[in-house]
Design a protein around this motif. Structure first.
Motif, short mmCIF file in Angstrom:
data_model
loop_
_atom_site.label_atom_id
_atom_site.label_comp_id
_atom_site.label_asym_id
_atom_site.label_seq_id
_atom_site.Cartn_x
_atom_site.Cartn_y
_atom_site.Cartn_z
N LYS A 51 -6.20 -2.57 -5.77
CA LYS A 51 -5.11 -3.49 -6.11
C LYS A 51 -4.65 -3.30 -7.56
CE LYS A 51 -8.29 -7.30 -6.94
NZ LYS A 51 -8.65 -8.63 -6.53
N ARG A 53 -4.75 -0.39 -9.29
CA ARG A 53 -3.96 0.84 -9.33
C ARG A 53 -2.58 0.63 -8.72
NH1 ARG A 53 -9.00 3.30 -7.75
NH2 ARG A 53 -8.24 3.40 -5.61
N ASN A 54 -2.52 -0.08 -7.61
CA ASN A 54 -1.22 -0.35 -6.99
C ASN A 54 -0.34 -1.22 -7.87
OD1 ASN A 54 -1.56 1.21 -4.75
ND2 ASN A 54 -2.27 -0.45 -3.46
N LEU A 58 3.22 -0.01 -9.26
CA LEU A 58 4.41 -0.80 -8.96
C LEU A 58 5.11 -1.25 -10.24
CD1 LEU A 58 6.06 -2.02 -6.64
CD2 LEU A 58 4.68 -4.07 -6.86
N SER A 104 9.10 5.20 -2.80
CA SER A 104 8.16 4.11 -3.04
C SER A 104 8.18 3.09 -1.91
CB SER A 104 8.47 3.42 -4.36
OG SER A 104 8.30 4.31 -5.43
N TYR A 107 6.04 4.55 0.74
CA TYR A 107 4.64 4.43 0.33
C TYR A 107 4.14 3.00 0.53
CZ TYR A 107 0.47 4.94 -2.59
OH TYR A 107 -0.82 4.96 -3.05
N LEU A 108 4.92 2.01 0.11
CA LEU A 108 4.51 0.61 0.27
C LEU A 108 4.43 0.22 1.74
CD1 LEU A 108 6.31 -1.29 -2.61
CD2 LEU A 108 3.87 -1.02 -2.25
N TYR A 111 1.29 1.64 3.13
CA TYR A 111 0.11 0.91 2.66
C TYR A 111 -0.02 -0.44 3.36
CZ TYR A 111 -2.88 -1.83 -0.41
OH TYR A 111 -3.86 -2.65 -0.89
N SER A 121 -0.14 9.00 1.32
CA SER A 121 -0.57 8.95 -0.08
C SER A 121 -0.81 10.36 -0.62
CB SER A 121 -1.81 8.08 -0.23
OG SER A 121 -2.88 8.59 0.52
N ASN A 168 -5.88 6.93 -5.21
CA ASN A 168 -5.50 6.21 -3.99
C ASN A 168 -5.58 7.12 -2.76
OD1 ASN A 168 -5.11 3.82 -5.30
ND2 ASN A 168 -2.89 3.80 -5.10
#
Length: 184
Positions: A51, A53-54, A58, A104, A107-108, A111, A121, A168
């Motif tokens: 969390k 790193r994310n 972000l 992005s 990617y989100l 995830y 990833s 990640n």
């Protein structure tokens, strides 16, 4: 051949005890099929740094995209010395920001919905490294002499972001369990 059902008993308690050579108990035990969940099979440990790193990624992406979309003239002033180069870089920076927003979002989504997150990833690590090399030839080659420390910090932030993406990708199987949230 008929399909086996999970609620159909293949061996009775008496037959099982005869096969195992044990004493039958007074009460027959109900046969329950084993339940396997994703947590018990693939996910033994959750990475607690995911969390953070994310959140860092972000925040970094949001700040860069806001700067490149709404304050393009500030970014171009650090790179371009000529008017033609400034016009080309303005278009390049806005295109780069839209590309970063689109990738992005993928990617989100990957995830949050666990949609091939390990593969996405890893692909995103390659995209980020390639984008850094492309930016070196397209933008950093036009760098003026004055903001050298600022751009060095920018490159260091991008390398740190690539390191977070690599971590990640490596620990993708240890991502927080579903249902995931943006801050989990």
């Amino acid at each position: 051949m008929s399909r086996l059902r999970t609620d159909h008993i293949l061996v009775t308690d008496e037959e099982l005890h005869a096969l195992l050579d044990t004493e039958p108990s007074a009460e027959p035990s109900p046969v329950q099929p084993p339940t396997l969940t994703r947590e018990s099979t693939t996910q033994t440990r959750v990475d607690p740094w995911f969390k953070f790193r994310n959140f860092f990624l972000l925040t970094l992406i949001t700040a860069f995209c806001i700067k490149l979309l709404f304050f393009t003239h500030v970014a171009v002033a650090n790179f371009a010395d000529h008017e033609r180069t400034a016009a080309d870089l303005t278009f390049y920076f806005k295109l780069r920001a839209l590309f970063v927003i689109a990738i992005s979002a993928v990617y989100l989504y990957s995830y949050l919905k666990d949609w091939y997150f390990e593969k996405v990833s890893l692909l995103y690590v390659g995209i980020a490294a390639t984008a850094l090399v492309m930016d070196y030839f397209n933008a950093y080659a036009n760098l003026s002499e004055t903001p050298l420390q600022w751009v060095s910090g920018l490159i260091a932030l991008r390398l740190l972001a690539i390191l977070c993406l690599v971590l990640n990708a490596v620990y993708a199987r240890q991502a927080p369990p579903m249902p995931r949230h943006l801050w989990s």
